[in-house]
Design an enzyme around this catalytic site. Structure first.
Site, PDB file in Angstrom:
ATOM      1  N   ASP A  15       0.720  -1.296   0.186  1.00 37.92           N
ATOM      2  CA  ASP A  15       0.142   0.153   0.134  1.00 37.92           C
ATOM      3  C   ASP A  15       0.923   1.396   0.012  1.00 37.92           C
ATOM      4  O   ASP A  15       1.931   1.235   0.390  1.00 37.92           O
ATOM      5  CB  ASP A  15      -0.916   0.051   1.200  1.00 37.92           C
ATOM      6  CG  ASP A  15      -1.943   1.122   1.199  1.00 37.92           C
ATOM      7  OD1 ASP A  15      -2.336   1.322  -0.058  1.00 37.92           O
ATOM      8  OD2 ASP A  15      -2.711   1.192   2.110  1.00 37.92           O
ATOM      9  N   ASN A  63     -11.127  -2.119  -5.664  1.00 33.33           N
ATOM     10  CA  ASN A  63     -10.346  -1.110  -6.412  1.00 33.33           C
ATOM     11  C   ASN A  63     -10.817  -0.636  -7.504  1.00 33.33           C
ATOM     12  O   ASN A  63     -10.361   0.553  -8.583  1.00 33.33           O
ATOM     13  CB  ASN A  63      -8.781  -1.479  -6.696  1.00 33.33           C
ATOM     14  CG  ASN A  63      -7.755  -1.612  -5.073  1.00 33.33           C
ATOM     15  OD1 ASN A  63      -6.970  -2.311  -5.165  1.00 33.33           O
ATOM     16  ND2 ASN A  63      -8.073  -0.471  -4.369  1.00 33.33           N
TER      17      ASN A  63
HETATM   18  C1  IPE Z   1      -5.435  -2.697  -0.320  1.00 29.61           C
HETATM   19  O1  IPE Z   1      -5.234  -1.293  -0.569  1.00 29.61           O
HETATM   20  C2  IPE Z   1      -5.369  -3.354  -1.941  1.00 29.61           C
HETATM   21  C3  IPE Z   1      -4.097  -3.198  -2.290  1.00 29.61           C
HETATM   22  C4  IPE Z   1      -2.870  -3.060  -1.805  1.00 29.61           C
HETATM   23  C5  IPE Z   1      -4.147  -3.801  -3.680  1.00 29.61           C
HETATM   24  P1  IPE Z   1      -6.379  -0.132  -0.568  1.00 29.61           P
HETATM   25  O2  IPE Z   1      -5.325   1.205  -0.689  1.00 29.61           O
HETATM   26  O3  IPE Z   1      -7.144  -0.198  -1.840  1.00 29.61           O
HETATM   27  O4  IPE Z   1      -6.861  -0.317   0.763  1.00 29.61           O
HETATM   28  P2  IPE Z   1      -7.782   0.852   1.357  1.00 29.61           P
HETATM   29  O5  IPE Z   1      -8.964   1.454   0.616  1.00 29.61           O
HETATM   30  O6  IPE Z   1      -6.981   1.900   1.903  1.00 29.61           O
HETATM   31  O7  IPE Z   1      -8.457   0.239   2.599  1.00 29.61           O
HETATM   32  C1  IPE Z   2      -1.305   0.404  -3.562  1.00 25.12           C
HETATM   33  O1  IPE Z   2      -1.220   1.486  -3.517  1.00 25.12           O
HETATM   34  C2  IPE Z   2      -1.590  -0.205  -4.874  1.00 25.12           C
HETATM   35  C3  IPE Z   2      -3.051  -0.382  -5.162  1.00 25.12           C
HETATM   36  C4  IPE Z   2      -4.184  -0.466  -4.248  1.00 25.12           C
HETATM   37  C5  IPE Z   2      -3.259  -1.166  -6.469  1.00 25.12           C
HETATM   38  P1  IPE Z   2      -2.549   2.746  -3.219  1.00 25.12           P
HETATM   39  O2  IPE Z   2      -2.568   3.042  -4.871  1.00 25.12           O
HETATM   40  O3  IPE Z   2      -3.737   2.351  -2.691  1.00 25.12           O
HETATM   41  O4  IPE Z   2      -1.997   3.871  -2.835  1.00 25.12           O
HETATM   42  P2  IPE Z   2      -2.398   4.785  -1.681  1.00 25.12           P
HETATM   43  O5  IPE Z   2      -2.792   3.978  -0.519  1.00 25.12           O
HETATM   44  O6  IPE Z   2      -3.528   5.711  -2.395  1.00 25.12           O
HETATM   45  O7  IPE Z   2      -1.251   6.078  -1.342  1.00 25.12           O
HETATM   46 MG    MG Z   3      -4.185   2.426  -0.553  1.00 22.87          MG
END
Ligand code: IPE
Ligand code: IPE
Ligand code: MG
Length: 232
Positions: A15, A63
């Site tokens: 993340d 997502n």
């Molecule tokens: C979890 O991260 C999913 C992945 C790392 C693929 P998110 O960024 O989607 O989760 P939330 O929204 O912070 O809970």
């Molecule tokens: C994790 O990074 C990757 C995916 C969920 C695809 P994020 O895209 O969630 O990055 P933040 O949490 O918005 O910084």
């Molecule tokens: Mg994230």
């Protein structure tokens, strides 16, 4: 010095790609590009440590609610990466498996995914499970549907677990989540029942081998009780 206990199965919620990019004054997708490089580096480090299974959360069932351009860029990035890295993954001995729904993904990506699974089938250094369009609840619902269609009436924890996407492999021993969030976000719910959790404030693009080692050292010192009373 005590011997380092290495997890057999490590799961990671990668993340913070977007936040990292924003901090550098770059668009969010640049964080995903950097994130892919880190995933490769960490896979190599896991092989060196002797970790047998690595499960990486790459795209959740939630997502899809992100802006369409970001979702499309993520799939493009996966397509390019899976094609470009095919030989490197085979050379490293990485057996790639995909977990998640598959059916909603673009068909060209699905084809590349099934080719990669087939081409790395005999690799034996590590099994990397890439969770794409994966949700822990969705995994459970799909397993229930499978049980019904197979006519299984006498469901046990073991028989049910074997129908889940991670069926047949040991549950994760350690789960790492980066970027300071302390939640599961619908990752492998069933299999995380007794997993040790490790959180770091580092965003995924800045995660390093050193931080991985720190997490494994921390895990190594933990007493896993599984509900028992341990003799002191
Ligand atoms: C979890 O991260 C999913 C992945 C790392 C693929 P998110 O960024 O989607 O989760 P939330 O929204 O912070 O809970
Ligand atoms: C994790 O990074 C990757 C995916 C969920 C695809 P994020 O895209 O969630 O990055 P933040 O949490 O918005 O910084
Ligand atoms: Mg994230």
């Amino acid at each position: 010095m005590e011997e380092l206990k290495v997890p057999v199965h490590l799961a990671i919620i990668m993340d913070g790609n977007g936040r990292w990019a924003k901090r550098q004054g770059m668009p969010r997708v640049m964080g995903h590009y950097r994130g892919v490089e880190v995933a490769e580096e960490i896979t190599e480090a896991c092989i060196e440590l002797g970790i047998e299974y690595l499960t990486l959360f790459a795209f959740s069932t939630e997502n899809w609610t992100r802006p369409r351009e970001e979702v499309e860029t993520l799939f493009e990035l996966m397509k390019t990466y899976f094609k470009e890295k095919r030989e490197r993954l085979i050379e490293l001995g990485v057996r790639v498996k995909f977990i998640g729904r598959k059916g909603r993904l673009p068909s060209d990506l699905r084809k590349i995914m099934s080719d990669l699974e087939r081409e790395t089938e005999r690799c034996g250094e590590i099994q990397v499970n890439l969770a794409i369009d994966y949700g822990g609840r969705d995994d459970i619902v799909r397993a229930v549907k499978k049980a019904i269609s197979l006519g299984i009436e006498d469901v046990s924890e073991e028989s049910f677990a074997s129908l889940l996407d991670l069926g047949g492999i040991p549950d994760p021993d350690l789960m790492i989540r980066t970027a300071g969030e302390r939640r599961i976000s619908n990752f492998v719910l069933w299999n995380l029942a007794y997993t040790e959790l490790y959180f770091t404030d580092l965003c995924w693009p800045e995660f390093t081998r050193e931080e991985l080692l720190r997490a494994v050292e921390d895990f190594s010192k933990r007493k896993r009780k599984f509900g028992r009373v341990l003799d002191e």
